[in-house]
Design an enzyme around this catalytic site. Sequence first.
Site, PDB file in Angstrom:
ATOM      1  N   TYR A   1       0.849  -1.194   0.000  1.00  0.00           N
ATOM      2  CA  TYR A   1       0.000   0.000   0.000  1.00  0.00           C
ATOM      3  C   TYR A   1       0.878   1.235   0.000  1.00  0.00           C
ATOM      4  CZ  TYR A   1      -3.640  -3.322   1.498  1.00  0.00           C
ATOM      5  OH  TYR A   1      -4.508  -4.389   1.598  1.00  0.00           O
TER       6      TYR A   1
ATOM      7  N   GLY B   1     -17.241   0.018  -1.650  1.00  0.00           N
ATOM      8  CA  GLY B   1     -18.025   1.241  -1.572  1.00  0.00           C
ATOM      9  C   GLY B   1     -19.350   1.175  -2.294  1.00  0.00           C
TER      10      GLY B   1
ATOM     11  N   PHE C   1     -21.974  -0.609  -1.671  1.00  0.00           N
ATOM     12  CA  PHE C   1     -23.125  -0.606  -0.775  1.00  0.00           C
ATOM     13  C   PHE C   1     -23.211   0.661   0.068  1.00  0.00           C
ATOM     14  CE2 PHE C   1     -22.674  -5.152  -1.711  1.00  0.00           C
ATOM     15  CZ  PHE C   1     -23.955  -5.395  -2.162  1.00  0.00           C
TER      16      PHE C   1
END
Length: 358
Positions: free
Chosen positions: A60, A214, A216
């Site tokens: 990341y 994202g 939902f």
Amino acid sequence: MATVKRIKLGSQGLEVSAQGLGCMGMSAFYGPSKPEPEMIALIHHAINGGVTFLDTSDVYGPHTNEILLGKALKGGMRERVELATKFGASFADGQMKIHGDPAYVRAACEASLKRLGVDCIDLYYQHRIDTRVPIEVTVCPLLNFYSAFEEGKIKYIGLSEASASTIRRAHAVHPITAVQLEWSLWSRDVEEDIVPTCRELGIGIVAYSPLGRGFFSSGPKLLENMSKDDFRQCGASRLSLVGKGVSLPRLQPENLEHNKKLFERVNEIAAKKGCTTSQLALAWVHHQGDDVCPIPGTTKIENFNQNIKALSVKLTPEEMAELESIAAADAVKGGRYMSDFATYKDSETPPLSSWKAS
């Protein structure tokens, strides 16, 4: 804020908050890195609110998310959290590389410890499975000649995006504490084989992207306010992810029109329950069992507070059945990734007998 209960993750003794915090989006893939002071404030807010299971990876950024967490955990915060990071994936020359050889494992562990500024990683996952290296060979460096386990550099071992057979082979070398997998109302394929295997072996389950990246939270409007370098946009525009074309087929226009029906149905049930669609979707994951810990990510305190309220949403067996009927296998069009992106479906490794150490 809802009370965050504690759960036992796996059968080796790790205890975590029932909901974790995925930290990837603070530094990578979901648009530009977010302001460091704001992200540190968010991490502290989560810890103070009882969410103590923090998830990161050396890829990341790369590396910048681990550095961010290292800064956030100074001043006594480290003792209050369960810290998970991952090794095994990197990007070079615009291509995703996967590594599981012993020398890489040793170097990756030492580098993560340094970036995080800690002496010990609570849960250390193999992020993606190197199909060139027997899984036994990848797990062994953490236990034997490197002695990361004996030296206290890691407490528990995990796998991410691993098949059931790969999990079994790794677990035979040393107990696997947790398997991280994508599990949500629109990603349920893991229920067929991987989840039962984990439960048979006493392995905890960490559900990433429990809100469908994202979907939902925002439904089909998800793409409207994204930055151009958010990798989720690739589903619509085929933008590149660090030089490699990667897309989310479910967000491509031809699939999104169909998939929005799932969001609308879940939204209707949520309205009747008096909660948000994202809270209902997250509550569904929580109701899968006390061996499951979802790790929704966010970069905003207000969204974090909304996610925590999912712990208070109680679903009846009838409501669970209704949601699962709506989210049946044919309810979603498009795969999780493009076919060339590594997942558990292509994680088989060679037999140990084939390995010749260099």
